[in-house]
Enzyme design. Structure first.
Site, mmCIF file in Angstrom:
data_model
loop_
_atom_site.group_PDB
_atom_site.id
_atom_site.type_symbol
_atom_site.label_atom_id
_atom_site.label_comp_id
_atom_site.label_asym_id
_atom_site.label_seq_id
_atom_site.Cartn_x
_atom_site.Cartn_y
_atom_site.Cartn_z
ATOM 1 N N SER A 1 -0.386 6.897 -18.181
ATOM 2 C CA SER A 1 -1.384 7.731 -18.844
ATOM 3 C C SER A 1 -1.869 8.827 -17.887
ATOM 4 O O SER A 1 -1.057 9.589 -17.351
ATOM 5 C CB SER A 1 -2.533 6.848 -19.339
ATOM 6 O OG SER A 1 -3.420 7.557 -20.167
ATOM 7 N N ASP B 1 3.078 4.304 -29.265
ATOM 8 C CA ASP B 1 2.031 5.074 -28.581
ATOM 9 C C ASP B 1 1.881 6.428 -29.277
ATOM 10 O O ASP B 1 2.668 7.342 -29.062
ATOM 11 C CB ASP B 1 2.405 5.264 -27.107
ATOM 12 C CG ASP B 1 1.316 5.951 -26.295
ATOM 13 O OD1 ASP B 1 0.304 6.373 -26.891
ATOM 14 O OD2 ASP B 1 1.487 6.062 -25.068
ATOM 15 N N HIS C 1 -0.839 2.790 -27.015
ATOM 16 C CA HIS C 1 -0.935 3.364 -25.669
ATOM 17 C C HIS C 1 -1.163 2.286 -24.619
ATOM 18 O O HIS C 1 -0.715 2.417 -23.473
ATOM 19 C CB HIS C 1 -2.070 4.391 -25.632
ATOM 20 C CG HIS C 1 -2.143 5.155 -24.352
ATOM 21 N ND1 HIS C 1 -1.059 5.838 -23.835
ATOM 22 C CD2 HIS C 1 -3.163 5.340 -23.461
ATOM 23 C CE1 HIS C 1 -1.407 6.414 -22.699
ATOM 24 N NE2 HIS C 1 -2.665 6.115 -22.435
#
Length: 377
Positions: free
Chosen positions: A156, A320, A353
């Site tokens: 991320s 995601d 995610h």
């Protein structure tokens, strides 16, 4: 009874590095001095060629693996990845976790004392960026006497830092693992961040960012920000599987907690509000918004990555939707345009995610195989 297993890094202790020289920030402001809190796992070899830096995401910390005591209920946030015999094997690598500048877990941030005033920085703490974090992390490596990283890894927002390392310090990193990330945020992602920030900023207990002097915490705003975040981190399938439309009890026809999903979100919001600093949250989300390495190159990511020398592993997850596989493919294509060595994996996973934090076997096997190929000497 001990809950520490044989493949754990065991009991760990945070360390603090103090830097008494100024660091200039991308915003044009500067910090006259700063501290970085970090943890290390494994042993640095004689020629210091086995160091791996882990860059944390939005609410991450330096506490990547292990526990602080035998009775610790929870290990570090990526404990399933780091340890003896784990994909990031501490029998081979010397792993470093760091709490970023502007953080709220020991590194210099808004709640720290401003040496010029003797009071908490509060709203006066400057905006920090991904580029600033990488510069400060490089200072930490200098402090540790490490010239070059075997690898830099992040998921991320951490993946953005890993990418930036290959641009800012191309000769100091041999491998970069960019996981569940993107070269910049979409407008939708920026919108989520702005809603979260407004929840905090409009909280009556925020006091313009100087809530420390009022002995206040903008708890309501933090709760809402975290609840919103959790909605975006999970996939619809996982939310449906975990909670569906399950009721806590009989319907009361009220605005109290009626559904299991509501209970989960409120728990996560309350927990976060009790342990994270609002000013740090604002700055972390802003760093996400601002990062765009292609901005100074007419939007051309391939040109932005022209100086990169590292070998890459880019990983995305099918479910995601916040950092979709298409965004990872943008990074992969830009790397291929520069004829760099890049491996790409799109992992079928249901967790959205958050999948990059999960001990998914296929995902971990990919990381293990790649990291086994990373040479140290």
């Amino acid at each position: 009874m001990s809950i520490i297993t044989s493949n754990s890094v065991g009991i760990v202790q945070a360390q603090k590095a103090h830097f008494d020289t100024q660091i200039s920030l991308k915003s044009g402001e500067a910090l006259p001095q700063f501290d970085l809190v970090y943890e290390t796992y494994g042993t640095l070899n004689v020629d210091k060629s086995n160091a791996v830096l882990i860059c944390h995401a939005l609410s991450g910390t330096h506490h990547v693996a292990g526990r602080y005591a035998e009775t610790d209920k929870y290990p570090g946030w990526w404990d399933n990845l780091v340890g003896p015999g784990k994909p990031l094997d501490t029998n081979k690598f010397y792993v470093i976790g760091v709490n970023n500048l502007g953080g709220c877990h020991g590194s210099t941030g808004p709640a720290s004392i401003n040496p010029l005033t003797g009071k908490p920085w509060g709203a006066a703490f400057p905006i920090v960026t991904v580029e600033d974090w990488v510069q400060s992390q490089a200072r930490l490596l200098d402090y540790l006497g490490i010239q070059q990283l075997a690898a830099v890894i992040g998921g991320s927002l951490g993946g953005m830092q890993a990418l930036e390392w290959t641009i800012a310090f191309p000769d100091r990193v041999r491998h970069a693992l960019v996981i569940a990330s993107a070269p910049n945020l979409t407008a939708q992602n920026m919108a989520f961040n702005e809603v979260a920030r407004q929840a905090i900023i409009t909280d009556p207990e925020f006091y313009g960012g100087d809530y420390y002097s009022h002995q206040a915490v903008p708890r309501r705003g933090l709760r809402i920000a975290r609840m919103l975040g959790h909605i975006t981190y999970l996939s619809d399938d996982v939310m449906g599987e975990k909670f569906g439309r399950k009721l806590k009890d009989d319907i009361k026809y009220s605005f109290d907690v009626e559904f299991e999903m509501e209970s989960y979100l409120r728990y996560q919001g309350d927990k976060f509000a009790g342990e994270f600093d609002a000013n740090t949250y604002l700055r972390m989300t802003r760093a996400l918004d601002y990062y765009d390495p292609a901005k100074d190159f007419d939007g051309d990511l391939s040109v932005a990555l022209k100086s990169a020398q590292a070998k890459f592993l880019v990983v995305s997850f099918t479910s995601d939707w916040r950092f979709s596989p298409e965004r990872s493919k943008e990074i992969m294509q830009a790397l291929l345009d520069n004829e760099l060595s890049v491996s790409y994996a799109e992992v079928t996973a249901a967790h959205g995610h958050d999948a990059f934090l999960m001990p998914d076997k296929h995902y971990h096997d990919i990381l293990r195989a790649y990291l086994q190929s990373v040479e140290v000497w």
